[in-house]
Design a protein around this motif. Sequence first.
Motif, PDB file in Angstrom:
ATOM      1  N   TRP A 291       0.878  -1.105   0.187  1.00 18.29           N
ATOM      2  CA  TRP A 291       0.047   0.003  -0.112  1.00 18.29           C
ATOM      3  C   TRP A 291       0.788   1.342   0.147  1.00 18.29           C
ATOM      4  O   TRP A 291       0.653   2.351  -0.554  1.00 18.29           O
ATOM      5  CB  TRP A 291      -0.902  -0.151   1.089  1.00 18.29           C
ATOM      6  CG  TRP A 291      -1.610   1.406   1.466  1.00 18.29           C
ATOM      7  CD1 TRP A 291      -2.745   1.796   0.703  1.00 18.29           C
ATOM      8  CD2 TRP A 291      -1.321   2.459   2.495  1.00 18.29           C
ATOM      9  NE1 TRP A 291      -3.028   2.877   1.345  1.00 18.29           N
ATOM     10  CE2 TRP A 291      -2.227   3.422   2.080  1.00 18.29           C
ATOM     11  CE3 TRP A 291      -0.285   2.598   3.245  1.00 18.29           C
ATOM     12  CZ2 TRP A 291      -2.113   4.414   3.038  1.00 18.29           C
ATOM     13  CZ3 TRP A 291      -0.079   3.493   4.113  1.00 18.29           C
ATOM     14  CH2 TRP A 291      -0.952   4.707   3.944  1.00 18.29           C
ATOM     15  N   ALA A 292       1.959   1.201   0.941  1.00 22.24           N
ATOM     16  CA  ALA A 292       2.747   2.252   0.929  1.00 22.24           C
ATOM     17  C   ALA A 292       3.527   2.606  -0.326  1.00 22.24           C
ATOM     18  O   ALA A 292       3.730   3.733  -0.844  1.00 22.24           O
ATOM     19  CB  ALA A 292       3.967   2.168   1.989  1.00 22.24           C
ATOM     20  N   THR A 296       3.702   5.764  -4.416  1.00 23.54           N
ATOM     21  CA  THR A 296       5.034   6.245  -5.063  1.00 23.54           C
ATOM     22  C   THR A 296       4.544   6.426  -6.612  1.00 23.54           C
ATOM     23  O   THR A 296       5.365   6.858  -7.284  1.00 23.54           O
ATOM     24  CB  THR A 296       6.218   5.488  -4.782  1.00 23.54           C
ATOM     25  OG1 THR A 296       6.164   4.250  -5.279  1.00 23.54           O
ATOM     26  CG2 THR A 296       6.376   5.409  -3.309  1.00 23.54           C
ATOM     27  N   ASP A 297       3.520   5.681  -6.991  1.00 19.51           N
ATOM     28  CA  ASP A 297       3.284   5.565  -8.448  1.00 19.51           C
ATOM     29  C   ASP A 297       3.232   6.724  -9.157  1.00 19.51           C
ATOM     30  O   ASP A 297       3.915   6.880 -10.511  1.00 19.51           O
ATOM     31  CB  ASP A 297       2.023   4.520  -8.594  1.00 19.51           C
ATOM     32  CG  ASP A 297       2.376   3.108  -8.346  1.00 19.51           C
ATOM     33  OD1 ASP A 297       3.672   2.713  -8.134  1.00 19.51           O
ATOM     34  OD2 ASP A 297       1.246   2.468  -8.204  1.00 19.51           O
ATOM     35  N   ASN A 298       2.593   7.716  -8.718  1.00 20.84           N
ATOM     36  CA  ASN A 298       2.300   9.000  -9.314  1.00 20.84           C
ATOM     37  C   ASN A 298       2.758  10.173  -8.577  1.00 20.84           C
ATOM     38  O   ASN A 298       2.502  11.335  -8.866  1.00 20.84           O
ATOM     39  CB  ASN A 298       0.769   9.249  -9.392  1.00 20.84           C
ATOM     40  CG  ASN A 298      -0.128   7.750 -10.181  1.00 20.84           C
ATOM     41  OD1 ASN A 298       0.473   7.771 -11.391  1.00 20.84           O
ATOM     42  ND2 ASN A 298      -1.012   7.337  -9.687  1.00 20.84           N
ATOM     43  N   TYR A 299       3.933   9.776  -7.909  1.00 15.69           N
ATOM     44  CA  TYR A 299       4.695  11.012  -7.151  1.00 15.69           C
ATOM     45  C   TYR A 299       5.257  11.996  -8.064  1.00 15.69           C
ATOM     46  O   TYR A 299       5.810  11.748  -9.173  1.00 15.69           O
ATOM     47  CB  TYR A 299       5.709  10.200  -6.324  1.00 15.69           C
ATOM     48  CG  TYR A 299       6.464  11.125  -5.546  1.00 15.69           C
ATOM     49  CD1 TYR A 299       6.010  11.894  -4.264  1.00 15.69           C
ATOM     50  CD2 TYR A 299       7.559  11.656  -5.871  1.00 15.69           C
ATOM     51  CE1 TYR A 299       6.524  12.873  -3.527  1.00 15.69           C
ATOM     52  CE2 TYR A 299       8.477  12.898  -5.303  1.00 15.69           C
ATOM     53  CZ  TYR A 299       7.838  13.263  -4.172  1.00 15.69           C
ATOM     54  OH  TYR A 299       8.235  14.347  -3.368  1.00 15.69           O
ATOM     55  N   LYS A 341      10.942   5.543 -12.453  1.00 16.87           N
ATOM     56  CA  LYS A 341      10.250   4.954 -11.404  1.00 16.87           C
ATOM     57  C   LYS A 341      11.080   4.882 -10.186  1.00 16.87           C
ATOM     58  O   LYS A 341      10.677   5.094  -9.104  1.00 16.87           O
ATOM     59  CB  LYS A 341      10.017   3.413 -12.019  1.00 16.87           C
ATOM     60  CG  LYS A 341       9.331   2.601 -10.652  1.00 16.87           C
ATOM     61  CD  LYS A 341       8.040   3.043 -10.151  1.00 16.87           C
ATOM     62  CE  LYS A 341       7.641   2.204  -9.177  1.00 16.87           C
ATOM     63  NZ  LYS A 341       6.231   2.460  -8.734  1.00 16.87           N
ATOM     64  N   ILE A 342      12.510   4.668 -10.370  1.00 18.06           N
ATOM     65  CA  ILE A 342      13.313   4.622  -9.276  1.00 18.06           C
ATOM     66  C   ILE A 342      13.469   5.867  -8.580  1.00 18.06           C
ATOM     67  O   ILE A 342      13.385   5.847  -7.296  1.00 18.06           O
ATOM     68  CB  ILE A 342      14.750   4.175  -9.771  1.00 18.06           C
ATOM     69  CG1 ILE A 342      14.730   2.776 -10.288  1.00 18.06           C
ATOM     70  CG2 ILE A 342      15.830   4.311  -8.691  1.00 18.06           C
ATOM     71  CD1 ILE A 342      14.493   1.787  -9.110  1.00 18.06           C
ATOM     72  N   MET A 343      13.420   7.054  -9.328  1.00 20.06           N
ATOM     73  CA  MET A 343      13.328   8.322  -8.887  1.00 20.06           C
ATOM     74  C   MET A 343      12.099   8.793  -7.970  1.00 20.06           C
ATOM     75  O   MET A 343      12.046   9.124  -6.870  1.00 20.06           O
ATOM     76  CB  MET A 343      13.580   9.537  -9.706  1.00 20.06           C
ATOM     77  CG  MET A 343      14.534   9.160 -10.899  1.00 20.06           C
ATOM     78  SD  MET A 343      16.061   9.934 -10.152  1.00 20.06           S
ATOM     79  CE  MET A 343      15.651  11.736 -10.537  1.00 20.06           C
ATOM     80  N   GLN A 344      10.938   8.175  -8.595  1.00 20.04           N
ATOM     81  CA  GLN A 344       9.746   8.405  -7.873  1.00 20.04           C
ATOM     82  C   GLN A 344       9.661   7.693  -6.562  1.00 20.04           C
ATOM     83  O   GLN A 344       9.514   8.197  -5.510  1.00 20.04           O
ATOM     84  CB  GLN A 344       8.357   7.941  -8.444  1.00 20.04           C
ATOM     85  CG  GLN A 344       8.177   8.707  -9.948  1.00 20.04           C
ATOM     86  CD  GLN A 344       7.236   8.327 -10.576  1.00 20.04           C
ATOM     87  OE1 GLN A 344       7.161   7.113 -10.813  1.00 20.04           O
ATOM     88  NE2 GLN A 344       6.193   9.121 -10.931  1.00 20.04           N
ATOM     89  N   VAL A 345      10.158   6.461  -6.491  1.00 19.49           N
ATOM     90  CA  VAL A 345      10.089   5.592  -5.175  1.00 19.49           C
ATOM     91  C   VAL A 345      10.866   6.274  -4.098  1.00 19.49           C
ATOM     92  O   VAL A 345      10.553   6.662  -3.076  1.00 19.49           O
ATOM     93  CB  VAL A 345      10.526   4.186  -5.492  1.00 19.49           C
ATOM     94  CG1 VAL A 345      10.870   3.443  -4.327  1.00 19.49           C
ATOM     95  CG2 VAL A 345       9.404   3.320  -6.337  1.00 19.49           C
ATOM     96  N   PHE A 346      12.322   6.639  -4.465  1.00 14.26           N
ATOM     97  CA  PHE A 346      13.004   7.215  -3.367  1.00 14.26           C
ATOM     98  C   PHE A 346      12.596   8.466  -3.178  1.00 14.26           C
ATOM     99  O   PHE A 346      12.656   8.798  -1.798  1.00 14.26           O
ATOM    100  CB  PHE A 346      14.562   7.197  -3.923  1.00 14.26           C
ATOM    101  CG  PHE A 346      15.114   5.984  -3.871  1.00 14.26           C
ATOM    102  CD1 PHE A 346      15.910   5.324  -2.741  1.00 14.26           C
ATOM    103  CD2 PHE A 346      15.265   4.883  -5.059  1.00 14.26           C
ATOM    104  CE1 PHE A 346      16.348   4.232  -2.537  1.00 14.26           C
ATOM    105  CE2 PHE A 346      15.782   3.750  -4.840  1.00 14.26           C
ATOM    106  CZ  PHE A 346      16.441   3.354  -3.649  1.00 14.26           C
ATOM    107  N   CYS A 347      12.499   9.397  -3.982  1.00 15.13           N
ATOM    108  CA  CYS A 347      11.836  10.704  -3.579  1.00 15.13           C
ATOM    109  C   CYS A 347      10.650  10.766  -2.686  1.00 15.13           C
ATOM    110  O   CYS A 347      10.490  11.647  -1.729  1.00 15.13           O
ATOM    111  CB  CYS A 347      11.726  11.500  -4.791  1.00 15.13           C
ATOM    112  SG  CYS A 347      13.262  11.954  -5.837  1.00 15.13           S
ATOM    113  N   ALA A 348       9.689   9.830  -3.216  1.00 10.94           N
ATOM    114  CA  ALA A 348       8.457   9.892  -2.352  1.00 10.94           C
ATOM    115  C   ALA A 348       8.933   9.360  -0.790  1.00 10.94           C
ATOM    116  O   ALA A 348       7.952   9.813  -0.001  1.00 10.94           O
ATOM    117  CB  ALA A 348       7.384   8.851  -3.033  1.00 10.94           C
TER     118      ALA A 348
END
Length: 602
Positions: A291-292, A296-299, A341-348
């Motif tokens: 869920w968490a 991050t998908d649309n961050y 995607k990697i950028m989104q996951v970590f930044c989020a």
Amino acid sequence: METTRLFDVIYHQLSVHPLEKSISGKDETGQWKSYSTTQIIQMAESAAAGLIHAGLKRGDKVAISSYKNRPEWIIMDLATQMAGLVNIPLYPTISAQDYIYILNESEVVMAFCGGQDLYEKLQVAKTEVPTLNEIYTFDKQNNRLYWEDIFSTDNKIVEETKAAIKPDDLATIIYTSGTTGKPKGVMLSHNNILHVIKETSQYLEARKGEKSLSFLPLCHIFERAVSLSYLYKCVSVYFTGTDNLGGPDGDLQEVKPVVFSTVPRLLEKIYEAIYNKGLALSGAKKRLFFWALSLTDNYELEQKPSLKWKIADKLIFSKWRAALGGNVRLVVTGAAPCPVKIMQVFCAAGIPIREGYGLTETSPTLTVNTLEKDGAMLGSVGPLLKDVEILIEKEGGDYRPGEGEILAHGPNIMIGYYKKPEINAKVFSEINGKKYFRTGDIGKLITSKSGKTFLKITDRKKELLKTSGGKYVAPAPIENRMKEDFMIEQMMVVGDKMKFVSALIVPSEPALKNWCSQNNISWSSLEEIIKNPDVQKRYQEIIDKYNPEFSHIEQIKKFCLVSKPWESTKTDGSESELTPTMKLKRRVIREKCQKDIEGIYC
């Protein structure tokens, strides 16, 4: 004091904010050994004096090679600069034949190294390099010249030499491995690199006296420039390697840095490890984890945290940050494209990743995303560095609207390739009275919502495929997108002069093992399991998932699973499939996988 030569950065630190622990590295017992600003200056000046007394003249070449980043590397780099010499950094993993070629072409006079086999590799090369007189080691060993043996206390001669060194003098020649052919020596001046240091250090999210971690190879201009930026910014640098970063006893936990630089592949591995840990959970914990992750998908950068995010941050994301030491405010990535995607996951997750772009030939930075408001844009490599000019040349290729080859002009552009006038004539073009460097990369300038201009890289010009139907296909965007799936370790798109585009795929062994376990498929070996029809079907599903994002001609029609990962170092004497900076050597991979490719198109 004014900083106009590379070695001035350490004197700048002394005048602005001297540190008790300016640079640190682990000794032979595994304990951190630190050097103060004053000690660095004293040792660098002593080494410079020794080099001059040993008979080395202005412009002579000195090579440095080491497996791990270490304080001695930086001290000797500063020493060669102070002595008016030219530093030739060597990748530790390249072959003895490459050593011989580089040392001969650059006419290296003296070498410094760490690690027993590096000394032996240099000794082998020495028999075929007539200019190479002495080899010194950073580690004390019997019957070996120790690096401190070169030291001298004649500071007067160093002061005289330093005073004669100009900003435009040659500081280093860095041999790029390249994806084809012999390595080329990139000539960079003091001013080339110093311009990047001054203009990028302001964006490093670290204050005076705070800690940074350095583990990417110093022989690459990316990490070398970053490390010198830390010195200029008065940030404490802890040098290490990549073999002991993570885990409860790793260097990230011990140092707890506020900033470090990395490459996308390491970020991908961290993400894969996080994802696989999530898969191993069960029940409510597993549902909470994914869920968490879904948040991050649309961050988007700078979006305001929602209540859901705050809950996910407290329960999940905070643990990710703790695994990186708990203090990280910025991670700089470069050398290869970083998947969005990697950028989104970590930044989020509260771990800001910022991507930059450049080449060894540009010292290296041309553009960089920053933490400033409107200073970053996902999918781009950032706005232009100060005084850098970019032209998008749209002629000479089958480009999409707005795209073309990236040409760069600025104070950070190399002097040229060493002893390669014919290549220099091809890579430099005079346009409107200015000298532009042809990067070989394809890109376009895009505008953010705030009206700021960013650069977006779309592919390498020389890596474009041309199908038998005459259509051009850029492989990198396809590869980078599909590699976002954690079950794909490596991928290379093929199809030049063929009817359709296909792919060679190296599966991620840990992820595939986990999938097989969940689907009751007995594991034997990677070589055997890739023949399994269910495994083949799973990878077809991955291809089918991403194919609709690309035009019909770009879609992967067939693929072949490859069991042997592509490597940057080979122990069997064969040519490696990757460059030291982890770029695909497409020609080598095509040759080694010729039967696999033939099987696709038979």
